[in-house]
Design a protein around this motif. Structure first.
Motif, PDB file in Angstrom:
ATOM      1  N   THR A 494      -0.661   3.170  -5.631  1.00 17.23           N
ATOM      2  CA  THR A 494      -0.059   2.148  -5.144  1.00 17.23           C
ATOM      3  C   THR A 494       0.360   2.064  -3.493  1.00 17.23           C
ATOM      4  N   GLU A 495       1.327   1.807  -2.838  1.00 15.34           N
ATOM      5  CA  GLU A 495       1.796   0.919  -1.725  1.00 15.34           C
ATOM      6  C   GLU A 495       2.116   2.467  -0.734  1.00 15.34           C
ATOM      7  N   GLY A 496       2.459   3.187  -1.314  1.00 19.20           N
ATOM      8  CA  GLY A 496       2.608   4.616  -1.451  1.00 19.20           C
ATOM      9  C   GLY A 496       1.540   5.380  -0.748  1.00 19.20           C
ATOM     10  N   MET A 497       0.250   5.333  -1.111  1.00 15.30           N
ATOM     11  CA  MET A 497      -0.812   5.900  -0.969  1.00 15.30           C
ATOM     12  C   MET A 497      -1.666   5.288  -0.055  1.00 15.30           C
ATOM     13  N   ILE A 498      -1.400   4.105   0.431  1.00 19.99           N
ATOM     14  CA  ILE A 498      -2.067   3.335   1.316  1.00 19.99           C
ATOM     15  C   ILE A 498      -1.244   3.332   2.592  1.00 19.99           C
ATOM     16  N   ALA A 499       0.030   3.063   2.594  1.00 26.33           N
ATOM     17  CA  ALA A 499       0.914   3.341   3.510  1.00 26.33           C
ATOM     18  C   ALA A 499      -0.070   5.370   4.066  1.00 26.33           C
ATOM     19  N   ALA A 500      -0.145   5.933   3.658  1.00 21.49           N
ATOM     20  CA  ALA A 500       0.173   7.406   3.460  1.00 21.49           C
ATOM     21  C   ALA A 500      -1.480   7.238   3.928  1.00 21.49           C
ATOM     22  N   ALA A 501      -2.375   6.479   3.735  1.00 21.45           N
ATOM     23  CA  ALA A 501      -3.924   6.531   4.493  1.00 21.45           C
ATOM     24  C   ALA A 501      -3.683   5.895   5.789  1.00 21.45           C
ATOM     25  N   SER A 502      -2.979   4.916   6.200  1.00 17.02           N
ATOM     26  CA  SER A 502      -2.183   4.680   7.215  1.00 17.02           C
ATOM     27  C   SER A 502      -1.101   5.527   8.291  1.00 17.02           C
ATOM     28  N   GLN A 503      -0.830   6.244   8.270  1.00 12.24           N
ATOM     29  CA  GLN A 503      -0.040   7.318   8.263  1.00 12.24           C
ATOM     30  C   GLN A 503      -1.131   8.071   9.748  1.00 12.24           C
ATOM     31  N   ALA A 504      -2.067   8.339   8.569  1.00 11.44           N
ATOM     32  CA  ALA A 504      -3.069   9.842   8.402  1.00 11.44           C
ATOM     33  C   ALA A 504      -3.881   9.660   9.822  1.00 11.44           C
ATOM     34  N   LEU A 505      -4.032   7.954   9.296  1.00  8.68           N
ATOM     35  CA  LEU A 505      -5.296   7.052  10.315  1.00  8.68           C
ATOM     36  C   LEU A 505      -4.535   7.595  11.482  1.00  8.68           C
ATOM     37  N   ALA A 506      -3.578   7.100  11.999  1.00  2.00           N
ATOM     38  CA  ALA A 506      -2.340   6.858  13.249  1.00  2.00           C
ATOM     39  C   ALA A 506      -2.247   8.058  14.046  1.00  2.00           C
ATOM     40  N   GLY A 507      -2.608   9.166  12.891  1.00  2.59           N
ATOM     41  CA  GLY A 507      -2.354  11.127  13.268  1.00  2.59           C
ATOM     42  C   GLY A 507      -3.711  11.181  14.403  1.00  2.59           C
TER      43      GLY A 507
END
Length: 572
Positions: A494-507
């Motif tokens: 899902t797009e939510g899973m991809i966004a979660a990946a981005s947020q984890a990386l940014a963190g």
């Protein structure tokens, strides 16, 4: 040696290797062979006494030897072939070497060197690896996938390409299998996906590359590229066959042509576990860098004005994920409001709604003609990058155009006049096609630009500060995403899973430190992949698309990551 001649639990990091084969058959399989690292007891049990030198060597010493061979190879293609030969001989040793020198070897096994390997595929062809599916033989699709020797529960990833949009070199026919092989190598090295839980596939639908068609050495189908209904039927046959044979596998689409990539993704994304790295992976890593940069500016994401220069598959993929993030977080209340934050530029200039050349996935980003009717233009009838920068006053400038030097001094200084900390991402590969260099961007903005690039660049010293340049490399996202999907048995991506990946990386970064990069370095890929995997698995569970939600995410993801070490052996 057939796969049935050994057994191993590939869902855990260090499963016992149970070997049924004996003698030379043990040494001929890259998963069972460990050469001089077999102990005396193992040599006796497996009937390989006398088939290897009598001296015993550790994995570490073997690695020293093959690394020396790698360093002594003169050309990048030669290094690629040396590593390929090692993988065909001893897969554990190959991955142990690769994980220990990932930053040095990633450009060899993947971009940019793999481009040359793809072009030379029919000339350097040696040992077959992967599955070759021909549109002229659709009746063999099921049999060919079964012939790879893996069962329904043995596959986490199927990486597939139709070879039309290979890197920056375009249509490469059957040679595109190398991009799938290279991508899966990164999944294993970075995220610990077991090398026997992946399948590289090329869909051979012909080629429009006349150089290949006229080359008597070419190994693919010798006709022009098939398009239209017959192409769609072949893709459908492939997807449904994978879905039936490997129900837990994620289909990773790689380097599919612009005309098909978005269409295929949209066709299957809600019903099959599928992911397009050029669209979603690129978008995810860019979003992570944007989130880090936006945090530094002190303005929320929806307050920024975003120009995407070169708005094809990758550029629109980035815009879509940023748009969805605005909507998901409530930063934009309506879809139309989110679209208003973007200005998309293509070969014909700014996208406007009366442009008949726009593809379906580009049309939502077209501006109304009346919105630009009063603009003064540098060239009559053409709304170019400088025109957009002058009138829009963007705070974020993203380049996916492959037009080297397009972000000129005039453009950047004009942007900086209205944006104290301009976010500028020249993402095109290779370096020669980057829209600007970090050194120029920092000089033209007095060190204030927040930068991420597609190609690797050395640190830049400016104003007494050393700026480490973030490389927006998809390897920071897709391995962890695949690991997270496999660990929780996600039914879709899902797009939510991809966004979660981005947020984890940014963190994982602290971009506030002067000169700090907006993304982690390639040398930290195992940490990055595990962090991304946990975030993806947790989001999948929260959205109700995980068939095996993780009860102890850190431990379960860690245990799932295969370690390139010689496992215990049991002769059976």
């Amino acid at each position: 040696m057939p796969e049935r001649d050994y057994e191993q639990d590939t869902t855990i990091g260090a499963g016992t290797l149970r070997i049924r084969a004996r003698g030379r058959a043990v040494l001929s399989n890259p998963m069972t062979n460990r050469g001089t690292a077999f102990t005396a007891e193992q040599r006796k049990a497996l009937d390989i006494d006398g088939l290897v030198p009598t001296g015993f060597t550790t994995l570490e010493n073997q690695t020293r030897r093959v690394y020396e061979q790698f360093r002594n190879t003169g050309t990048m293609l030669g290094k690629f072939l040396t590593l390929n030969a090692l993988r065909d001989r001893n897969e554990v040793l190959f991955y142990y070497l690769l994980t220990g020198h990932l930053e040095e070897m990633l450009p060899v096994i993947y971009t940019p060197t793999i481009g040359e390997a793809i072009e030379r595929f029919s000339h350097t062809y040696n040992r077959p690896r992967g599955v070759f599916l021909s549109i002229d033989q659709p009746e063999l699709v099921e049999r060919s996938l079964l012939n790879y020797g893996l069962g329904p529960d043995d596959v986490d990833l199927v990486c597939v390409t139709d070879s039309e949009g290979i890197l920056g070199i375009g249509d490469q026919g059957i040679g595109g299998i190398q991009i799938a092989i290279g991508k899966l190598s990164v999944y294993t090295a970075a995220a610990g996906i077991h090398p026997r839980r992946v399948i590289p596939v090329v869909l051979d639908v012909g080629t429009d590359n006349l150089g290949l068609l006229s080359n008597e050495m070419y190994l693919g189908e010798r006709h022009s590229r098939v398009r239209g209904e017959r192409y769609d039927e072949f893709v459908e046959l492939f997807v449904r066959t994978v879905e039936q044979q490997f129900p837990n596998a994620m289909i990773h689409w790689e380097d599919v042509g612009t005309g098909n990539a978005h269409r295929i993704l949209n066709r299957y994304r809600d019903e099959v576990c599928t992911f397009n790295d050029d669209i979603q992976g690129t978008a995810a890593v860019v979003l992570a860098a944007l989130l880090a940069a936006v945090d530094v500016t002190g303005h929320d994401l929806d307050e920024h004005r975003i120009v995407v220069f070169g708005a094809g598959s990758a550029g629109i993929g980035i815009a879509n994920l940023v748009r969805d993030t605005m909507l998901r977080t409530g930063a934009a209340e309506t879809e139309r409001e989110a679209y208003e934050r973007f200005w998309a530029i293509g070969l014909q200039g700014l996208y406007v709604d009366d442009d008949a050349t726009l593809l379906d996935f580009q049309k939502p980003y077209a501006r109304a003609r009346e919105d630009v009717a009063g603009w003064e233009l540098e060239r009559r009838g053409h709304i170019g990058l400088m025109d957009v920068v002058r009138h829009v006053k963007p705070t974020i400038l993203i380049g996916t155009s492959t037009k080297g030097g397009a972000f000129s001094r005039e453009v950047v200084e004009e942007m900086h006049r209205h944006s104290p900390r301009p976010i500028i991402f020249p993402l095109s590969n290779p370096t020669s096609r980057a829209e600007a260099t970090p050194a120029d961007l920092l000089e033209w903005t007095d060190g204030q630009a927040l930068i991420a690039t597609g190609s690797p660049f050395a640190p830049v010293d400016h104003g007494g500060v050393r700026h480490t340049i973030a490389q927006s490399n998809n390897a920071l996202i897709f391995p962890g995403l695949g690991l997270g999907v496999a660990a929780c048995r996600a039914r879709v991506v899902t797009e939510g899973m991809i966004a979660a990946a981005s947020q984890a990386l940014a963190g994982l970064v602290n971009a506030w430190r002067p000169g700090a990069p907006l993304l982690p370095g390639i040398g930290d890929l195992r940490l990055v992949s595990a962090t991304v995997a946990i975030a993806v698995a947790q989001e999948a569970a929260a959205e109700g698309v995980a068939d095996a939600p993780l009860s102890d995410p850190i431990q379960q993801v860690y245990e799932r990551m295969w370690q390139p070490r010689y496992p215990d052996i049991e002769a059976i």
